[in-house]
Design an enzyme around this catalytic site. Structure first.
Site, PDB file in Angstrom:
ATOM      1  N   ASP A 247      22.179  61.419  45.417  1.00  0.00           N
ATOM      2  CA  ASP A 247      22.817  61.487  46.740  1.00  0.00           C
ATOM      3  C   ASP A 247      21.807  61.465  47.882  1.00  0.00           C
ATOM      4  OD1 ASP A 247      25.424  61.521  45.803  1.00  0.00           O
ATOM      5  OD2 ASP A 247      25.390  63.682  45.475  1.00  0.00           O
TER       6      ASP A 247
ATOM      7  N   HIS B 170      28.745  68.724  44.577  1.00  0.00           N
ATOM      8  CA  HIS B 170      28.843  67.551  43.690  1.00  0.00           C
ATOM      9  C   HIS B 170      28.812  66.303  44.589  1.00  0.00           C
ATOM     10  CE1 HIS B 170      29.790  65.110  40.317  1.00  0.00           C
ATOM     11  NE2 HIS B 170      31.008  65.510  40.003  1.00  0.00           N
TER      12      HIS B 170
ATOM     13  N   ARG C 287      40.633  74.815  25.639  1.00  0.00           N
ATOM     14  CA  ARG C 287      41.183  76.152  25.880  1.00  0.00           C
ATOM     15  C   ARG C 287      40.091  77.169  25.540  1.00  0.00           C
ATOM     16  NH1 ARG C 287      42.167  81.123  26.973  1.00  0.00           N
ATOM     17  NH2 ARG C 287      44.357  81.677  27.272  1.00  0.00           N
TER      18      ARG C 287
ATOM     19  N   HIS D  95      19.498  69.759  40.603  1.00  0.00           N
ATOM     20  CA  HIS D  95      20.481  69.239  39.649  1.00  0.00           C
ATOM     21  C   HIS D  95      20.496  70.153  38.437  1.00  0.00           C
ATOM     22  CE1 HIS D  95      22.652  66.554  36.976  1.00  0.00           C
ATOM     23  NE2 HIS D  95      23.026  65.902  38.061  1.00  0.00           N
TER      24      HIS D  95
END
Ligand code: ACO
Length: 368
Positions: A307, A218, A351, A255
């Protein structure tokens, strides 16, 4: 139960903050194109859009800018804690500790209503910027105060490089800084929303997001991507081919969402890199980047993400590699806070279920 590893293509929430529009090749932030925001706005305007839901008018912008300076100085205790930590600790770990410690000084920590969350977001944004800008300075026993005559990105760069940036340096830095601000449900943002969904406080959600962002798959990729740029074109090509032969990943490529082309944010930064190289009269880093981009497309059908093109830009701006991912934090924190506010305003705890692959009915007795 159907199962998608890594939750690929699984919608995990509804959100009106941002979306990746693959058909249009755009990232929409509350209806505005991120690429256009990066070219035409200041970071404060975009952060305001995220936290308050609209672009500020002049009065709101001045007020927001003032608060980001007024709220920036971190408490002495937090600076002292960071000063006591090991000198070789990664700046991302220092930052995580710093933000966790800041929570103890926020008088509204336990109030999660929408306005309190917005007020805390501004404080977190201001102080995270201050901490990131000063991570190197704190280790030397000092810090540079944020100045009221500079915007948030300019203050950060000023604290890092120790002088007021030239306008062309600031333009390159702030464009990258805005492009980092928000990107739908990235792993760190999802982590923040999961933590927020327990109605834990916003600082905890941000600390969890920082921890997630550190990973090289990441945000940590921007520091790792720099490795390629130490070489000339031939050296970089050799480096990439060897990595691919060893089945290793080339950082800054691939990606989960952009499978068939370049990340639109990387396209913007590619132009920024070209302009910077032009200005300094040395295009080595641009030539390396373009060659590696071609090679990865031909060999792996993989394309650069943000990046990849940020790394050489930061290198040209003289920023030390350890600060690459913390700068990503200083920007993305506005997006994380917007997501925490949205999550807690209409909450349902996350959850999900796991598909169990272990045994059942083991006997505790008779183990020998
Ligand atoms: N270099 C080489 N091969 C790669 C790369 C890469 N950077 N990325 C993916 N691949 C390969 C995988 O090995 C896999 O090959 P296989 O099918 O032969 O096994 C194939 O491409 C598909 O990859 P996945 O792992 O399914 O992709 P996933 O969506 O799970 O991962 C990720 C996405 C994590 C971004 C991945 O592309 C990666 O590791 N990239 C490098 C790290 C990086 O740049 N991260 C920054 C992300 S953007 C951001 O945070 C701003």
């Amino acid at each position: 139960m159907s199962y998608s590893p890594g939750l690929e293509n699984v919608p995990a929430t509804e959100s009106s903050i941002s979306t990746i529009d693959l058909e249009a090749g755009k990232i929409w932030i509350r209806g505005y194109s991120l690429e256009e925001l990066a070219m035409e706005c200041t970071y404060e305007e975009v952060a305001h859009l995220l936290i308050y839901g609209h672009l500020p008018d002049t009065r709101e912008l001045n007020e927001f800018r003032r608060k980001l300076v007024d709220e920036s100085l971190a408490p002495k205790e937090v600076l002292d804690i960071l000063g006591m930590l090991p000198k070789d600790m990664h700046p991302m770990d220092l930052l995580k500790t710093g933000i966790a410690a800041l929570s103890g000084f926020d008088p509204e920590l336990e109030n999660s209503d929408i306005e309190a969350n917005r007020r805390k977001s501004v404080r977190i944004l201001a102080k995270t910027g201050f901490l990131v800008g000063n991570l190197g300075n704190i280790r030397e026993g000092g810090f540079r105060l944020f100045r009221s005559d500079l915007g948030h990105a300019a203050n950060l760069l000023y604290a890092i490089i120790g002088r007021r940036a030239e306008s062309w340096e600031l333009k390159a830095f702030e464009t990258a800084f805005i492009l980092y601000v928000e990107h739908e449900l990235a792993a760190s943002t999802f982590a923040a929303r999961v933590i927020a969904s327990t109605m834990a406080d916003i600082y905890g959600a941000v600390v969890g997001a920082v921890a997630a962002l550190k990973g090289p798959l990441h945000g940590g990729a921007n520091e790792k991507a720099l490795e390629i740029f130490q070489y000339d074109v031939e050296g970089a090509e050799k480096f990439v081919r060897e990595r691919l032969a060893r089945k290793e990943r080339v950082m800054g490529f691939g990606h989960r969402v952009y499978r068939r082309g370049i990340d639109p944010r990387a396209e913007v930064m590619k132009n920024v890199l070209a302009e910077l190289c032009n200005r300094i009269g040395d295009d080595r880093l641009y030539r390396v980047a373009v060659r590696v981009e071609e090679l990865m497309a031909n060999e792996k059908n993989l394309y650069p993400n943000l990046d990849f093109y940020v790394a050489p830009v930061y290198k040209l701006l003289g920023i030390s590699p350890g600060l690459f991912t913390p700068i990503f934090v200083a920007s993305r924190v506005a997006g994380w806070c917007a997501h925490v506010i949205e999550q807690q305003a209409a909450n349902r705890i996350f959850r999900p279920r796991a598909i169990y692959t272990g045994p059942r009915g083991q006997k505790i007795s008779g183990r020998g």
